[in-house]
Design a protein around this motif. Structure first.
Motif, PDB file in Angstrom:
ATOM      1  N   GLY A 162       0.661  -1.191   0.076  1.00  0.00           N
ATOM      2  CA  GLY A 162      -0.165   0.061  -0.115  1.00  0.00           C
ATOM      3  C   GLY A 162       0.650   1.393   0.097  1.00  0.00           C
ATOM      4  N   HIS A 163       2.019   1.322   0.283  1.00  0.00           N
ATOM      5  CA  HIS A 163       2.888   2.259   0.246  1.00  0.00           C
ATOM      6  C   HIS A 163       3.647   2.496  -0.973  1.00  0.00           C
ATOM      7  CE1 HIS A 163       3.980   2.595   4.767  1.00  0.00           C
ATOM      8  NE2 HIS A 163       2.746   2.258   4.528  1.00  0.00           N
ATOM      9  N   LEU A 164       4.114   3.840  -1.340  1.00  0.00           N
ATOM     10  CA  LEU A 164       4.894   4.118  -2.635  1.00  0.00           C
ATOM     11  C   LEU A 164       5.855   2.905  -3.015  1.00  0.00           C
ATOM     12  CD1 LEU A 164       5.646   6.135  -4.931  1.00  0.00           C
ATOM     13  CD2 LEU A 164       7.137   7.120  -3.277  1.00  0.00           C
ATOM     14  N   LEU A 165       6.594   2.792  -1.734  1.00  0.00           N
ATOM     15  CA  LEU A 165       7.942   1.671  -2.201  1.00  0.00           C
ATOM     16  C   LEU A 165       7.062   0.563  -1.390  1.00  0.00           C
ATOM     17  CD1 LEU A 165      11.244   2.162  -1.282  1.00  0.00           C
ATOM     18  CD2 LEU A 165      10.360  -0.107  -1.022  1.00  0.00           C
ATOM     19  N   ALA A 166       6.568  -0.490  -2.510  1.00  0.00           N
ATOM     20  CA  ALA A 166       5.680  -1.679  -1.818  1.00  0.00           C
ATOM     21  C   ALA A 166       6.679  -2.924  -2.240  1.00  0.00           C
ATOM     22  CB  ALA A 166       4.420  -1.705  -2.429  1.00  0.00           C
ATOM     23  N   THR A 167       7.327  -2.934  -2.999  1.00  0.00           N
ATOM     24  CA  THR A 167       7.933  -4.225  -3.508  1.00  0.00           C
ATOM     25  C   THR A 167       9.506  -4.046  -3.549  1.00  0.00           C
ATOM     26  OG1 THR A 167       7.886  -3.355  -5.909  1.00  0.00           O
ATOM     27  CG2 THR A 167       6.029  -4.577  -4.784  1.00  0.00           C
ATOM     28  N   LEU A 168      10.153  -5.171  -3.911  1.00  0.00           N
ATOM     29  CA  LEU A 168      11.568  -5.263  -4.094  1.00  0.00           C
ATOM     30  C   LEU A 168      11.968  -4.615  -5.235  1.00  0.00           C
ATOM     31  CD1 LEU A 168      12.327  -8.924  -3.359  1.00  0.00           C
ATOM     32  CD2 LEU A 168      13.176  -7.042  -1.959  1.00  0.00           C
ATOM     33  N   ALA A 169      11.003  -4.334  -6.401  1.00  0.00           N
ATOM     34  CA  ALA A 169      11.446  -3.858  -7.582  1.00  0.00           C
ATOM     35  C   ALA A 169      11.412  -2.104  -7.286  1.00  0.00           C
ATOM     36  CB  ALA A 169      10.337  -4.131  -8.711  1.00  0.00           C
ATOM     37  N   ASP A 170      10.472  -1.842  -6.533  1.00  0.00           N
ATOM     38  CA  ASP A 170      10.605  -0.416  -5.870  1.00  0.00           C
ATOM     39  C   ASP A 170      11.668   0.086  -5.147  1.00  0.00           C
ATOM     40  OD1 ASP A 170       7.977  -0.183  -7.058  1.00  0.00           O
ATOM     41  OD2 ASP A 170       6.975  -0.659  -5.034  1.00  0.00           O
ATOM     42  N   PHE A 171      12.285  -0.925  -4.251  1.00  0.00           N
ATOM     43  CA  PHE A 171      13.307  -0.739  -3.627  1.00  0.00           C
ATOM     44  C   PHE A 171      14.646  -0.250  -4.726  1.00  0.00           C
ATOM     45  CE2 PHE A 171      17.401  -2.399  -2.179  1.00  0.00           C
ATOM     46  CZ  PHE A 171      17.646  -1.631  -1.068  1.00  0.00           C
ATOM     47  N   HIS A 172      14.777  -1.023  -5.648  1.00  0.00           N
ATOM     48  CA  HIS A 172      15.594  -0.973  -6.644  1.00  0.00           C
ATOM     49  C   HIS A 172      15.431   0.229  -7.525  1.00  0.00           C
ATOM     50  CE1 HIS A 172      17.625  -4.608  -5.543  1.00  0.00           C
ATOM     51  NE2 HIS A 172      16.570  -5.363  -5.925  1.00  0.00           N
ATOM     52  N   HIS A 173      14.106   0.614  -7.502  1.00  0.00           N
ATOM     53  CA  HIS A 173      13.774   2.097  -8.282  1.00  0.00           C
ATOM     54  C   HIS A 173      14.584   3.065  -7.418  1.00  0.00           C
ATOM     55  CE1 HIS A 173      12.117   5.024 -10.778  1.00  0.00           C
ATOM     56  NE2 HIS A 173      11.394   5.358  -9.643  1.00  0.00           N
ATOM     57  N   LEU A 174      14.303   3.145  -5.942  1.00  0.00           N
ATOM     58  CA  LEU A 174      14.764   4.118  -5.176  1.00  0.00           C
ATOM     59  C   LEU A 174      16.461   4.073  -5.118  1.00  0.00           C
ATOM     60  CD1 LEU A 174      14.388   6.153  -2.765  1.00  0.00           C
ATOM     61  CD2 LEU A 174      14.427   4.228  -1.335  1.00  0.00           C
ATOM     62  N   ARG A 175      17.138   2.958  -5.193  1.00  0.00           N
ATOM     63  CA  ARG A 175      18.451   2.872  -5.201  1.00  0.00           C
ATOM     64  C   ARG A 175      19.060   3.452  -6.497  1.00  0.00           C
ATOM     65  NH1 ARG A 175      20.043  -2.270  -7.000  1.00  0.00           N
ATOM     66  NH2 ARG A 175      22.209  -1.604  -6.616  1.00  0.00           N
ATOM     67  N   GLY A 176      18.421   3.352  -7.666  1.00  0.00           N
ATOM     68  CA  GLY A 176      18.721   4.101  -8.750  1.00  0.00           C
ATOM     69  C   GLY A 176      18.498   5.586  -8.369  1.00  0.00           C
ATOM     70  N   LEU A 177      17.465   6.120  -7.992  1.00  0.00           N
ATOM     71  CA  LEU A 177      17.077   7.623  -7.982  1.00  0.00           C
ATOM     72  C   LEU A 177      18.085   8.058  -6.915  1.00  0.00           C
ATOM     73  CD1 LEU A 177      13.391   7.763  -7.452  1.00  0.00           C
ATOM     74  CD2 LEU A 177      14.437   8.550  -9.280  1.00  0.00           C
ATOM     75  N   LEU A 178      18.698   7.511  -5.829  1.00  0.00           N
ATOM     76  CA  LEU A 178      19.508   7.924  -4.923  1.00  0.00           C
ATOM     77  C   LEU A 178      20.967   7.598  -5.524  1.00  0.00           C
ATOM     78  CD1 LEU A 178      17.862   6.751  -1.722  1.00  0.00           C
ATOM     79  CD2 LEU A 178      18.251   9.222  -2.423  1.00  0.00           C
ATOM     80  N   GLY A 179      21.352   6.925  -6.403  1.00  0.00           N
ATOM     81  CA  GLY A 179      22.784   6.634  -6.816  1.00  0.00           C
ATOM     82  C   GLY A 179      23.376   5.687  -6.163  1.00  0.00           C
ATOM     83  N   ASP A 180      22.525   4.857  -5.651  1.00  0.00           N
ATOM     84  CA  ASP A 180      22.945   3.390  -4.656  1.00  0.00           C
ATOM     85  C   ASP A 180      24.022   3.840  -3.774  1.00  0.00           C
ATOM     86  OD1 ASP A 180      23.177   0.780  -4.376  1.00  0.00           O
ATOM     87  OD2 ASP A 180      24.641   0.190  -5.724  1.00  0.00           O
ATOM     88  N   PRO A 181      23.821   4.670  -2.874  1.00  0.00           N
ATOM     89  CA  PRO A 181      24.363   5.108  -1.535  1.00  0.00           C
ATOM     90  C   PRO A 181      24.772   4.024  -0.829  1.00  0.00           C
ATOM     91  CG  PRO A 181      22.246   5.759  -1.143  1.00  0.00           C
ATOM     92  CD  PRO A 181      22.101   5.196  -2.697  1.00  0.00           C
ATOM     93  N   PRO A 182      26.138   3.793  -0.207  1.00  0.00           N
ATOM     94  CA  PRO A 182      26.461   2.666   0.705  1.00  0.00           C
ATOM     95  C   PRO A 182      25.566   2.529   1.673  1.00  0.00           C
ATOM     96  CG  PRO A 182      27.863   4.323   0.685  1.00  0.00           C
ATOM     97  CD  PRO A 182      27.160   4.751  -0.290  1.00  0.00           C
ATOM     98  N   ALA A 183      25.237   3.461   2.480  1.00  0.00           N
ATOM     99  CA  ALA A 183      24.280   3.146   3.780  1.00  0.00           C
ATOM    100  C   ALA A 183      23.080   2.595   3.253  1.00  0.00           C
ATOM    101  CB  ALA A 183      24.072   4.694   4.368  1.00  0.00           C
ATOM    102  N   LEU A 184      22.493   2.596   2.231  1.00  0.00           N
ATOM    103  CA  LEU A 184      21.064   2.221   1.855  1.00  0.00           C
ATOM    104  C   LEU A 184      21.037   0.821   1.792  1.00  0.00           C
ATOM    105  CD1 LEU A 184      18.314   3.031   1.110  1.00  0.00           C
ATOM    106  CD2 LEU A 184      18.774   2.947  -1.296  1.00  0.00           C
ATOM    107  N   GLY A 185      20.068   0.166   2.657  1.00  0.00           N
ATOM    108  CA  GLY A 185      19.974  -1.305   2.610  1.00  0.00           C
ATOM    109  C   GLY A 185      18.487  -1.594   2.767  1.00  0.00           C
ATOM    110  N   LEU A 186      18.032  -2.975   2.861  1.00  0.00           N
ATOM    111  CA  LEU A 186      16.670  -3.324   2.711  1.00  0.00           C
ATOM    112  C   LEU A 186      16.205  -3.937   3.984  1.00  0.00           C
ATOM    113  CD1 LEU A 186      14.268  -4.112   0.853  1.00  0.00           C
ATOM    114  CD2 LEU A 186      15.572  -6.248   0.394  1.00  0.00           C
ATOM    115  N   THR A 187      15.180  -3.588   4.251  1.00  0.00           N
ATOM    116  CA  THR A 187      14.155  -4.441   5.290  1.00  0.00           C
ATOM    117  C   THR A 187      13.318  -5.441   4.630  1.00  0.00           C
ATOM    118  OG1 THR A 187      14.422  -2.813   7.465  1.00  0.00           O
ATOM    119  CG2 THR A 187      12.709  -4.512   7.125  1.00  0.00           C
TER     120      THR A 187
END
Length: 292
Positions: A162-187
């Motif tokens: 139900g959120h904007l970032l709802a799936t694993l695919a959405d997580f990877h979209h955010l990674r791309g937008l942010l330039g894959d910063p090292p501090a970004l991980g996944l729950t």
């Protein structure tokens, strides 16, 4: 298996924090998912650093590891569940949520936590263009990621139904937008995988392994976002836990039953034996489930 199990304090909200921590240690848990909220470690009350030091001392005494979770329902606004979010139209509202996450990073660093958890929020009705919501999310998280990087504590974003970032695919979209910063991980919430991901949960674990910093676990049914006690849903836990064990994941796997606090001690007592039995069960003996 080398998996380490914890229990979330959002499922023990009727207990004082010290009592909840003592219960989990007595039951044999390896750690705790500590939700920053008014009934436990209030991130907005005075003397946060001093109170955090006391919690850190208690965790050390009990031998419990910790992750910091930020999914409290009304910690910022007593009238809006999870409000304000990182996606709202008011920049000051978005800044309040960012400030909460910055506080969580400081708390996590002082506790020696393994990760800070967060999620994106629901897209407001006023947002017509998806790109606007993604841009707000990226801008709002940038200072949090910078702080997390400086503190050496990963920020683990959770795909939430139900959120904007709802799936694993959405997580990877955010990674791309942010330039894959090292501090970004996944729950990764195992129930959410069962609920809406195209792959079975064990395959989600394998796909997510390189970015996995925090795991939440409960039972769930396909297409229904309802956190269930173990054995009441459809998840093949031996296969999931085997996938986690072989993925190289080193963090806590935290039971997430926030709607069962009324019986929190009971579920904390029964969940750990269930998970240990499932971890000791070879996946081949469990019923195989095909991808939806």
């Amino acid at each position: 298996m080398t998996l380490r199990f914890g229990y979330g304090t959002n499922g023990l909200t009727d207990l004082r924090l010290d009592d909840a921590l003592a219960l989990l240690a007595d039951l044999g848990y390896d750690g705790v998912g500590l939700t920053l909220d008014h009934m436990h470690l209030d991130p907005l009350a005075p003397h946060l650093a001093e109170r955090t030091r006391k919690v850190a001392k208690r965790l050390a005494e009990l031998g419990l590891d910790v992750t910091v979770e930020t999914g409290a329902r009304y910690v910022l606004d007593p009238r809006r569940k999870h409000g304000p979010s990182l996606l709202g139209p008011d920049p000051q509202d978005r800044a309040r949520r960012t400030d909460l996450l910055l506080r969580a990073v400081r708390v996590a660093a002082d506790l020696g936590a393994q990760a800070v958890h967060c999620f994106s929020g629901i897209v407001p009705p006023s947002v017509d263009e998806p790109g606007t919501a993604w841009q707000r999310l990226a801008v709002s998280l940038t200072p949090v990621l910078e702080a997390a990087d400086a503190a050496g504590v990963p920020l683990a974003v959770e795909p939430e139904p139900g959120h904007l970032l709802a799936t694993l695919a959405d997580f990877h979209h955010l990674r791309g937008l942010l330039g894959d910063p090292p501090a970004l991980g996944l729950t990764l919430d195992i129930g959410h995988c069962q609920c809406l991901e195209p792959l079975p949960p064990q395959d989600c674990v394998r796909a997510a392994a390189p970015w996995l910093r925090h795991v939440q676990i409960e039972d769930m049914r396909r297409g229904v976002h309802d956190h269930l006690p173990f054995g009441e849903g459809e998840i093949d836990f031996p296969s999931v836990l085997a996938a986690l064990d072989t993925s190289g994941y080193q963090g806590l796997t935290v039971v997430e039953l926030p709607r069962h606090s009324h019986a929190g001690p009971h579920h904390a007592t029964t969940s750990l034996p269930f998970l240990r039995r499932a971890a000791d069960t070879p996946p081949a003996t469990a019923p195989k489930r095909s991808a939806p």
